[in-house]
Design a protein around this motif. Sequence first.
Motif, mmCIF file in Angstrom:
data_model
loop_
_atom_site.group_PDB
_atom_site.id
_atom_site.type_symbol
_atom_site.label_atom_id
_atom_site.label_comp_id
_atom_site.label_asym_id
_atom_site.label_seq_id
_atom_site.Cartn_x
_atom_site.Cartn_y
_atom_site.Cartn_z
ATOM 1 N N ALA A 1 44.050 26.959 52.235
ATOM 2 C CA ALA A 1 44.465 28.164 52.961
ATOM 3 C C ALA A 1 45.037 29.188 52.004
ATOM 4 C CB ALA A 1 45.502 27.811 54.026
ATOM 5 N N ILE A 2 44.785 30.454 52.316
ATOM 6 C CA ILE A 2 45.296 31.562 51.523
ATOM 7 C C ILE A 2 45.538 32.749 52.449
ATOM 8 C CG2 ILE A 2 43.019 32.529 50.950
ATOM 9 C CD1 ILE A 2 44.186 32.970 48.066
ATOM 10 N N SER A 3 46.516 33.579 52.119
ATOM 11 C CA SER A 3 46.843 34.709 52.987
ATOM 12 C C SER A 3 47.308 35.904 52.169
ATOM 13 C CB SER A 3 47.945 34.305 53.979
ATOM 14 O OG SER A 3 48.138 35.318 54.956
ATOM 15 N N ASP A 4 47.217 37.083 52.779
ATOM 16 C CA ASP A 4 47.785 38.306 52.211
ATOM 17 C C ASP A 4 47.325 38.540 50.775
ATOM 18 O OD1 ASP A 4 50.110 39.352 54.262
ATOM 19 O OD2 ASP A 4 49.789 37.199 54.377
ATOM 20 N N ILE A 5 46.011 38.655 50.639
ATOM 21 C CA ILE A 5 45.398 38.872 49.328
ATOM 22 C C ILE A 5 45.611 40.310 48.867
ATOM 23 C CG2 ILE A 5 43.201 38.816 48.088
ATOM 24 C CD1 ILE A 5 42.378 36.639 50.245
ATOM 25 N N HIS A 6 45.641 41.230 49.807
ATOM 26 C CA HIS A 6 46.006 42.637 49.555
ATOM 27 C C HIS A 6 45.276 43.258 48.367
ATOM 28 C CE1 HIS A 6 48.926 43.290 52.672
ATOM 29 N NE2 HIS A 6 49.590 42.188 52.350
ATOM 30 N N GLY A 7 43.946 43.215 48.428
ATOM 31 C CA GLY A 7 43.159 43.916 47.415
ATOM 32 C C GLY A 7 43.052 43.206 46.085
ATOM 33 N N ASN A 8 43.540 41.977 46.017
ATOM 34 C CA ASN A 8 43.479 41.201 44.779
ATOM 35 C C ASN A 8 42.368 40.157 44.838
ATOM 36 O OD1 ASN A 8 45.910 42.067 43.042
ATOM 37 N ND2 ASN A 8 46.826 41.753 45.065
ATOM 38 N N GLY A 9 41.181 40.614 45.162
ATOM 39 C CA GLY A 9 40.059 39.699 45.292
ATOM 40 C C GLY A 9 39.746 38.944 44.006
ATOM 41 N N HIS A 10 40.013 39.586 42.868
ATOM 42 C CA HIS A 10 39.766 38.920 41.587
ATOM 43 C C HIS A 10 40.672 37.701 41.415
ATOM 44 C CE1 HIS A 10 43.195 41.536 40.932
ATOM 45 N NE2 HIS A 10 43.413 41.013 39.734
ATOM 46 N N LEU A 11 41.891 37.773 41.983
ATOM 47 C CA LEU A 11 42.805 36.627 41.913
ATOM 48 C C LEU A 11 42.371 35.515 42.867
ATOM 49 C CD1 LEU A 11 46.287 38.399 41.675
ATOM 50 C CD2 LEU A 11 44.756 37.658 39.835
ATOM 51 N N LEU A 12 41.839 35.901 44.023
ATOM 52 C CA LEU A 12 41.280 34.913 44.949
ATOM 53 C C LEU A 12 40.165 34.140 44.254
ATOM 54 C CD1 LEU A 12 40.587 33.582 47.677
ATOM 55 C CD2 LEU A 12 39.293 35.656 48.245
ATOM 56 N N THR A 13 39.269 34.862 43.599
ATOM 57 C CA THR A 13 38.162 34.220 42.890
ATOM 58 C C THR A 13 38.674 33.284 41.811
ATOM 59 O OG1 THR A 13 36.699 36.095 43.330
ATOM 60 C CG2 THR A 13 36.102 34.650 41.505
ATOM 61 N N LYS A 14 39.690 33.708 41.092
ATOM 62 C CA LYS A 14 40.259 32.875 40.029
ATOM 63 C C LYS A 14 40.851 31.581 40.594
ATOM 64 C CE LYS A 14 43.216 33.054 35.942
ATOM 65 N NZ LYS A 14 42.087 32.880 35.003
#
Length: 212
Positions: free
Chosen positions: A9-22
């Motif tokens: 689970a992950i939440s509140d990425i707020h435009g940091n898609g590159h960090l989600l990918t990482k």
Amino acid sequence: MKNQKRILAISDIHGNGHLLTKLLQATNYSPTIDRLIMLGDYINKGPNSIGTLQTIHALREEGAVALAGNNELKWLNSEDRDVDDWRPFLKSLPFLKEIDPFVFVHAGLKKGVPLHKQQMEDLTGIHTPSIESFPEKIVVFGHTPTFRLRSDVGRVWLSKGMIGIDTGAGHGYHLSLVDLTNWIAYAVSTHDSKQVEAYSLQKQIVFGHDQE
């Protein structure tokens, strides 16, 4: 742990898609094996909202669950022309997902209201103090940064029957991916994305001290 089916689970990425990918790369995420639940607020505050939405859309196409957050709802009601391209996708996002024993939601649940009668306004915008344990359920939520819940900055917040996973990416702190199968949190800083930190979560806090 090879080929183990995990709930992530992950939440509140707020435009940091590159960090989600990482984070997904660091945890060897497999869309054919793992269950990934994303709890909303994919846009605003960070460097690339549209790029993040593209990543969310691609992940959902592969089988991940994407919930709506209050930032998506606000954008839908704005006059921003860019929203037109994303309107069908955003309107298709659900507000709640159950995977026993977990209930995933962007903001929280209203006390005394059955799950099937919860309102969109509460699911996406309720204040955290209103969240209370549902019998035999564990509520996993974002929306309220964990530092406002008196957790250490950038750390997942735990209480009996509740897990807060917004670790402040929208405030310049950390984005966290939580493995709820193995009770491990993976965190990356918005200021220094070179290293992903992993730390254990105290499962007994969530289930109660009488359980291991």
